[in-house]
Design a protein around this motif. Sequence first.
Motif, short mmCIF file in Angstrom:
data_model
loop_
_atom_site.label_atom_id
_atom_site.label_comp_id
_atom_site.label_asym_id
_atom_site.label_seq_id
_atom_site.Cartn_x
_atom_site.Cartn_y
_atom_site.Cartn_z
N LYS A 277 1.10 -0.81 -0.05
CA LYS A 277 0.16 -0.16 0.12
C LYS A 277 1.21 0.93 -0.20
N PRO A 278 -0.07 2.77 -0.75
CA PRO A 278 1.24 3.42 -0.88
C PRO A 278 1.11 3.73 0.28
N GLU A 280 1.12 7.07 3.76
CA GLU A 280 0.04 8.18 3.77
C GLU A 280 0.58 9.45 3.25
N ARG A 281 -0.27 10.81 2.65
CA ARG A 281 -0.04 11.31 2.26
C ARG A 281 0.77 12.56 3.73
N GLY A 282 2.25 12.82 4.12
CA GLY A 282 2.96 13.79 4.71
C GLY A 282 3.53 12.96 5.34
N THR A 283 4.01 11.41 4.95
CA THR A 283 5.41 10.92 5.81
C THR A 283 6.24 10.58 5.18
N GLY A 284 6.21 10.91 4.00
CA GLY A 284 7.74 11.52 3.44
C GLY A 284 8.60 12.29 4.09
N SER A 287 11.65 15.31 0.02
CA SER A 287 11.28 16.10 -0.62
C SER A 287 11.68 16.50 -2.75
#
Length: 325
Positions: A277-278, A280-284, A287
Amino acid sequence: MNVFDRLAKKLQRDRTTLNEDYHKYNYIKDEVGNRLADRVYDINRKFKRGLDLGCGYGHVSRHLTKDAVDELVMCDHSALVLEKAFKPEDTTINCQKMAVDEESLPFEPESFDLIISSLSLHWVNQLPQTFSQIMKCLQPDGVFIGAIFGGDTLYELRGSLQLGETEREGGFAAHVSPFAAIRDIGGLLNGAGFTMLTIDTDDMRVGYPSMFELMDDLKGMGENNASWIRKLHLHRDTMFAASAIYKELYGNEDGSVPATFQIIYLIGWKPDPSQPKPLERGTGQISIKDLYRLDEVVKNATEDMVKKTAKEIPYPQDDGDGKKR
């Protein structure tokens, strides 16, 4: 809306079997079938039951071995083509043939864990419906691997015929069937429910002495026009004019003319809880603006991880009894 005359296409494919040297016209399909088979082997998995949808003369199946699939079902709309289709050279594969219309699949749900299709779906009228049927036939975590002609296929022939017919007859009709655009394929696969999509294109350019040899080869491989609005007769003057325009606009220095075949390769998976699964947004943690110095970022991240790990590992302690703890 039906764009293609499926009965006419079936008859065109049936006629290819009447040529004693029918195999010599299949160089494009044989090459694409070989490349598609490589994509099957790129997946680190052995499949139990596979389906070759629109197998033609066995362009993909002949390259498969027991290492790839245990059981294979070969199907094609033309029973005459299917009769002459090459089975896998590996005779240990349990292989069977079935005459099947790609627009109406008769298989039970979740019957296969691998479905492949090489250069046959561009003649399907309702591509979204066919993709949905393929999805239904796949087991969870099953994969669909296909190849289809893209929108830039035979653009030289299309333009030359239009210009030649406009010059000699004052208007033009459709002489090259429409093809799917690459920007639409991803949306159609997503709409059918496929995940983890991989789509890429490959342009194959083949040289011919003139436009007439190209059209003869297209007929020999069963790829002549089968749209409902096709013009059944093309005047001789129009064909000579189109051939001259073809050579003038696209001709090579040696006098030959090129023909472009755009191939769209696609891979899609049926969803399953076991699939990755990808995040969650913001966990990267890195940049996109730092991509130009990716090597430096990875090196720093590795050094930080080593230092953090070293701090978490306790050093041996001596409690005075001579034993290290």
